[in-house]
Design a protein around this motif. Structure first.
Motif, PDB file in Angstrom:
ATOM      1  N   ASN A  83       0.628  -1.270   0.113  1.00 12.33           N
ATOM      2  CA  ASN A  83      -0.076  -0.110   0.006  1.00 12.33           C
ATOM      3  C   ASN A  83       0.873   1.092   0.069  1.00 12.33           C
ATOM      4  O   ASN A  83       0.554   2.411  -0.674  1.00 12.33           O
ATOM      5  CB  ASN A  83      -0.879   0.151   1.297  1.00 12.33           C
ATOM      6  N   THR A 142      -1.584  11.818  13.157  1.00 12.54           N
ATOM      7  CA  THR A 142      -2.508  12.035  12.374  1.00 12.54           C
ATOM      8  C   THR A 142      -2.170  12.947  11.181  1.00 12.54           C
ATOM      9  O   THR A 142      -2.648  13.143  10.098  1.00 12.54           O
ATOM     10  CB  THR A 142      -3.814  12.560  13.070  1.00 12.54           C
ATOM     11  N   SER A 169       1.490   7.584   5.729  1.00  6.82           N
ATOM     12  CA  SER A 169      -0.138   7.917   6.180  1.00  6.82           C
ATOM     13  C   SER A 169      -0.240   6.905   7.307  1.00  6.82           C
ATOM     14  O   SER A 169      -0.025   5.828   7.517  1.00  6.82           O
ATOM     15  CB  SER A 169      -0.982   7.507   5.031  1.00  6.82           C
ATOM     16  N   TRP A 170      -1.203   7.572   8.103  1.00  3.78           N
ATOM     17  CA  TRP A 170      -1.493   6.736   9.755  1.00  3.78           C
ATOM     18  C   TRP A 170      -2.395   5.662   9.272  1.00  3.78           C
ATOM     19  O   TRP A 170      -2.535   4.765   9.820  1.00  3.78           O
ATOM     20  CB  TRP A 170      -2.136   7.465  10.599  1.00  3.78           C
ATOM     21  N   GLN A 171      -3.035   5.671   8.119  1.00  4.48           N
ATOM     22  CA  GLN A 171      -4.036   4.493   7.465  1.00  4.48           C
ATOM     23  C   GLN A 171      -3.265   3.290   7.356  1.00  4.48           C
ATOM     24  O   GLN A 171      -3.838   2.058   7.387  1.00  4.48           O
ATOM     25  CB  GLN A 171      -4.798   4.866   6.318  1.00  4.48           C
ATOM     26  N   ASN A 172      -1.722   3.498   7.243  1.00  2.00           N
ATOM     27  CA  ASN A 172      -0.986   2.274   7.039  1.00  2.00           C
ATOM     28  C   ASN A 172      -0.956   1.432   8.260  1.00  2.00           C
ATOM     29  O   ASN A 172      -0.952   0.155   8.246  1.00  2.00           O
ATOM     30  CB  ASN A 172       0.569   2.777   6.435  1.00  2.00           C
ATOM     31  N   GLN A 228      -3.094   1.636  10.464  1.00  2.46           N
ATOM     32  CA  GLN A 228      -4.534   1.138  10.744  1.00  2.46           C
ATOM     33  C   GLN A 228      -4.663   0.033  10.003  1.00  2.46           C
ATOM     34  O   GLN A 228      -5.364  -0.972  10.568  1.00  2.46           O
ATOM     35  CB  GLN A 228      -5.337   2.326  10.353  1.00  2.46           C
ATOM     36  N   ARG A 229      -4.271  -0.208   8.823  1.00  6.80           N
ATOM     37  CA  ARG A 229      -4.543  -1.333   8.011  1.00  6.80           C
ATOM     38  C   ARG A 229      -3.992  -2.619   8.639  1.00  6.80           C
ATOM     39  O   ARG A 229      -4.443  -3.827   8.691  1.00  6.80           O
ATOM     40  CB  ARG A 229      -4.145  -1.059   6.560  1.00  6.80           C
ATOM     41  N   GLN A 281      -5.729  -3.894  11.840  1.00  8.74           N
ATOM     42  CA  GLN A 281      -6.926  -4.429  11.471  1.00  8.74           C
ATOM     43  C   GLN A 281      -6.545  -5.720  11.216  1.00  8.74           C
ATOM     44  O   GLN A 281      -7.568  -6.856  11.522  1.00  8.74           O
ATOM     45  CB  GLN A 281      -7.695  -3.726  10.364  1.00  8.74           C
TER      46      GLN A 281
END
Length: 297
Positions: free
Chosen positions: A194, A239, A245-248, A250-251, A254
């Motif tokens: 990603n 953030t 990216s912080w979503q990295n 998060q993924r 999860q």
């Protein structure tokens, strides 16, 4: 004259039993120092190593310490897997951690531009972690309770190399026979595919290709593709991070939870890629506490 020993004059002192003797030895301090002690400890690698880079600085905390009483943080610096940043740039972080009462092993490894890249950067870090049981055996005060912590590229290396005992051997060779009690990933690209698809050219340089041209390599070292549900992971991310990216994070968390693992995502509002490891910033002490509190319980 009264006896200073508290025994009647001429009385024979009862010898310690084996159990009592062992207990006395375990309770006796094995180290006492007025300040932190720092020593350079090399780690072995397969093939030709580089003595100037295959090492870690071992920090032992000040004070009096009994055998098997001090936990260890293995620290892996970031820097985009590139030679421009090394373990010395993370020495302040190691000093702050050891000041909280833990030991620290701040490792160096070969990077892009200094003999690293694929596969050397990754095998170096795996070798450094594989050497941890020897360090614990050779340092009586270390308890064996160990946490691996990395920032940025170091977070990828920490989360990948720290989770390898559950996976079979592959093209990078034998995995380290070392399993940490926990991993803390700071600002990490924990889903490398990603992150690369979002134009992380540093990662492409480190791995030697993109997820399309070097898919098997990503399968081998991408943390999200090498999850060990038995190892707890805390991912800490700002953030306002525009580098990763912080979503990295998060993924990854999860995916770890979906695999039945123990994971936690700490989002630090307003923090950038580097501010959460910068002394004096809003959440710096929180990061320190996140790393050390569970080790010192």
């Amino acid at each position: 004259m009264a006896s200073c020993s508290g025994s009647a004059p001429g009385a024979e002192r009862k010898p310690l039993s084996i159990d009592e003797s062992s207990l006395a030895q375990a309770q006796a301090p094995v180290s006492q120092r007025s300040g932190p002690e720092i020593s350079r400890v090399p780690y072995p690698v397969a093939g030709n190593g580089d003595a100037s880079q295959n090492w870690g600085d071992l920090y032992l905390p000040a004070g009096v310490h009994k055998a098997d009483s001090v936990p260890l943080v293995v620290l892996i610096h970031g820097g985009a897997w590139h030679r421009s940043i090394g373990a010395g740039d993370f020495s302040y972080f190691a000093q702050d951690l050891v000041g909280r009462g833990v030991a620290v092993y701040n490792i160096e490894y070969r990077r892009v531009g200094s003999g690293g890249g694929w596969p050397t950067t990754f095998t170096d870090v795996a070798s450094a972690l594989g050497h941890i049981p020897d360090i614990v055996d050779q340092t009586p005060e270390l308890s064996g309770k160990t946490e691996v912590v990395g920032h940025s590229a170091g977070a990828q290396l920490a989360t990948w190399a720290g989770s390898q005992t559950a996976h079979p051997e592959h093209q990078l060779g034998k995995y380290p026979s070392f399993k940490p009690d926990r991993i803390v990933a700071l600002s990490g690209p924990l889903d490398m595919t990603n992150a690369t698809n979002l134009s992380d050219l540093d990662m492409v340089n480190a791995v030697g290709g993109t997820p399309l041209t070097a898919a098997s390599r990503y399968e081998d070292v991408d943390p999200i593709q090498n999850i060990d549900p038995s190892i707890p992971v805390v991912a800490v991310h700002g953030t306002a991070d525009t580098t990763v990216s912080w979503q990295n994070s998060q993924r990854y968390i999860q995916a770890l939870l979906q695999a039945g693992g123990n994971g936690r995502l700490d989002l630090l509002y307003g923090d950038t890629h580097g501010s959460l490891i910068t002394s004096g910033t809003v959440h710096y002490q929180y990061v320190m506490e996140t790393i050390t509190d569970s080790l010192l319980e």
